[in-house]
Write an enzyme that holds these catalytic residues in place. Structure first.
Site, PDB file in Angstrom:
ATOM      1  N   ILE A 118      -3.183  19.117  12.709  1.00 15.75           N
ATOM      2  CA  ILE A 118      -2.849  17.692  12.715  1.00 15.75           C
ATOM      3  C   ILE A 118      -1.463  17.523  12.111  1.00 15.75           C
ATOM      4  O   ILE A 118      -1.076  18.248  11.192  1.00 15.75           O
ATOM      5  CB  ILE A 118      -3.882  16.853  11.929  1.00 15.75           C
ATOM      6  CG1 ILE A 118      -3.564  15.350  12.043  1.00 15.75           C
ATOM      7  CG2 ILE A 118      -3.946  17.287  10.490  1.00 15.75           C
ATOM      8  CD1 ILE A 118      -4.628  14.445  11.436  1.00 15.75           C
ATOM      9  N   GLY A 128       1.373  14.895  10.239  1.00 13.74           N
ATOM     10  CA  GLY A 128       1.463  13.679   9.434  1.00 13.74           C
ATOM     11  C   GLY A 128       0.277  13.466   8.516  1.00 13.74           C
ATOM     12  O   GLY A 128      -0.418  12.451   8.632  1.00 13.74           O
ATOM     13  N   SER A 145       0.378  13.474   5.008  1.00 14.16           N
ATOM     14  CA  SER A 145       0.744  13.192   3.615  1.00 14.16           C
ATOM     15  C   SER A 145       0.018  11.968   3.057  1.00 14.16           C
ATOM     16  O   SER A 145      -0.141  11.834   1.849  1.00 14.16           O
ATOM     17  CB  SER A 145       2.256  13.001   3.491  1.00 14.16           C
ATOM     18  OG  SER A 145       2.690  11.906   4.280  1.00 14.16           O
ATOM     19  N   GLY A 195      -2.566   8.146   4.346  1.00 13.95           N
ATOM     20  CA  GLY A 195      -3.166   7.292   5.368  1.00 13.95           C
ATOM     21  C   GLY A 195      -4.148   7.993   6.293  1.00 13.95           C
ATOM     22  O   GLY A 195      -4.991   8.790   5.859  1.00 13.95           O
ATOM     23  N   ILE A 196      -4.036   7.694   7.578  1.00 10.84           N
ATOM     24  CA  ILE A 196      -4.958   8.210   8.577  1.00 10.84           C
ATOM     25  C   ILE A 196      -4.949   9.733   8.611  1.00 10.84           C
ATOM     26  O   ILE A 196      -6.005  10.367   8.704  1.00 10.84           O
ATOM     27  CB  ILE A 196      -4.608   7.632   9.964  1.00 10.84           C
ATOM     28  CG1 ILE A 196      -4.901   6.130  10.006  1.00 10.84           C
ATOM     29  CG2 ILE A 196      -5.381   8.355  11.063  1.00 10.84           C
ATOM     30  CD1 ILE A 196      -4.398   5.430  11.258  1.00 10.84           C
ATOM     31  N   SER A 219      -1.978   3.145  19.308  1.00  6.96           N
ATOM     32  CA  SER A 219      -2.189   1.913  18.559  1.00  6.96           C
ATOM     33  C   SER A 219      -2.574   0.815  19.550  1.00  6.96           C
ATOM     34  O   SER A 219      -2.269   0.906  20.743  1.00  6.96           O
ATOM     35  CB  SER A 219      -0.891   1.514  17.838  1.00  6.96           C
ATOM     36  OG  SER A 219      -0.979   0.209  17.299  1.00  6.96           O
ATOM     37  N   TYR A 233       8.550  -0.359  17.744  1.00  9.20           N
ATOM     38  CA  TYR A 233       7.374   0.480  17.527  1.00  9.20           C
ATOM     39  C   TYR A 233       6.479   0.503  18.769  1.00  9.20           C
ATOM     40  O   TYR A 233       6.038   1.563  19.214  1.00  9.20           O
ATOM     41  CB  TYR A 233       6.599  -0.057  16.324  1.00  9.20           C
ATOM     42  CG  TYR A 233       5.300   0.654  16.028  1.00  9.20           C
ATOM     43  CD1 TYR A 233       5.295   1.903  15.422  1.00  9.20           C
ATOM     44  CD2 TYR A 233       4.078   0.054  16.319  1.00  9.20           C
ATOM     45  CE1 TYR A 233       4.102   2.551  15.128  1.00  9.20           C
ATOM     46  CE2 TYR A 233       2.881   0.687  16.027  1.00  9.20           C
ATOM     47  CZ  TYR A 233       2.894   1.931  15.431  1.00  9.20           C
ATOM     48  OH  TYR A 233       1.702   2.560  15.144  1.00  9.20           O
TER      49      TYR A 233
END
Length: 290
Positions: free
Chosen positions: A6, A8, A10, A12-13, A137, A150
């Site tokens: 995975i 990212g 560091s 949150g999700i 998202s 975004y």
């Protein structure tokens, strides 16, 4: 033991997803740009005895992606699941957002995913097995100012993922798109007010996020959905996640394009009233409290 990479992780999700898969017994490779900042994560891994390894990976870099994923495969064998979670947020009006701003968010949220997909796909295709989960998202299906920069990346990610799913299904490789709504993460909390923008929407939209986050939805809910996708063998392409995700998508689908444009271009008074009538959020009060 199945292996998972995975990006990212560091916070949150990504962090919650790493813990969910690790607790479920997966051999998990958690990647992030700055592993030196992951002391608390390492402590949790050690305290719980989780099969999680932290590695440095910058999805913006061809060299970093190739080196990191290549080393994981050489040392541990083929990857069973790739979760593309790394992402950044950039909001503002189209006119007032710099070209550098547009490029940076596209580099991470779209091209970063492509780099990682290309790194694992040849082996998955050859082995005729694998699962690729791309975190998009609701903003990948609904474009609202000031999230244009975004949303553009997430629209692109949705399109690429849909095409990819068609290409790799004959090789027994599954592709899933996860579409979170407003989740209680640092990224969501950073969507506030745009200061001196000449476009009123840039300021007022932050109120909707702040009001929604008064009853927060945990990132663990998204993590649990990705674990479910990996374990279920589902071929379902899109997975809205969170109590507001499907309502948001249904709300957009209830309007034609002109109605949608008019709603978002409305005066502040009409817009705030519509938000309260549709969602029960008093964005005005939230704005005053910040």
């Amino acid at each position: 033991m199945k292996s998972v990479i995975i990006t990212g992780t560091s916070k949150g999700i990504g962090l919650d997803t790493a813990l969910a898969f690790g607790r479920a017994g997966y051999r998990f490779f958690a990647t992030m740009r700055k592993p030196e900042n992951a002391d608390e994560f390492r402590k949790k891994i050690k305290d719980e005895g989780l099969p999680i390894t932290i590695s440095a990976l910058d999805v913006d870099s061809d060299e970093s992606v190739g080196s990191c994923i290549g080393a994981i495969v050489r040392e541990n064998g083929p990857v069973d699941v790739l979760i593309n979670n790394a992402g950044i947020e950039h909001h503002g009006s189209i006119e007032e957002t710099s070209m550098a701003g547009f490029k940076s968010v596209m580099e991470t949220n779209y091209f970063g995913v492509l780099r990682c997909v290309k790194a694992v796909l040849p082996q998955m295709r050859q082995d005729c097995k694998g699962c690729i989960i791309n975190v998009a998202s609701v903003a990948g299906k609904i474009a609202c100012t000031p999230l244009g920069p975004y949303s553009a990346t997430k629209f692109a990610l949705e399109a690429m993922s849909e095409a990819l799913a068609q290409e790799v299904k004959p090789f027994n490789v599954r592709v899933a798109i996860v579409e979170p709504g407003i989740i209680d993460t640092q990224m969501a909390n950073n969507i506030g007010y745009g200061g001196d923008s000449i476009y009123p929407q840039v300021n007022r939209f932050g109120g909707l996020f702040k009001a929604s986050l008064q009853t927060p939805t945990s990132a663990a809910l998204v993590a649990d959905k990705m674990l479910e996708i990996a374990e279920s063998g589902t071929w379902q392409l899109r997975h809205p996640v969170g109590p507001d995700a499907e309502p948001f998508l249904g709300w957009r689908a209830s309007m034609n394009d002109q109605e949608w444009t008019d709603w978002n271009a409305a005066s502040d008074e009409d817009w705030y009233n519509a938000v309260q009538n549709t969602f029960g959020f008093n964005a005005r009060e939230v704005k005053q409290a910040i």
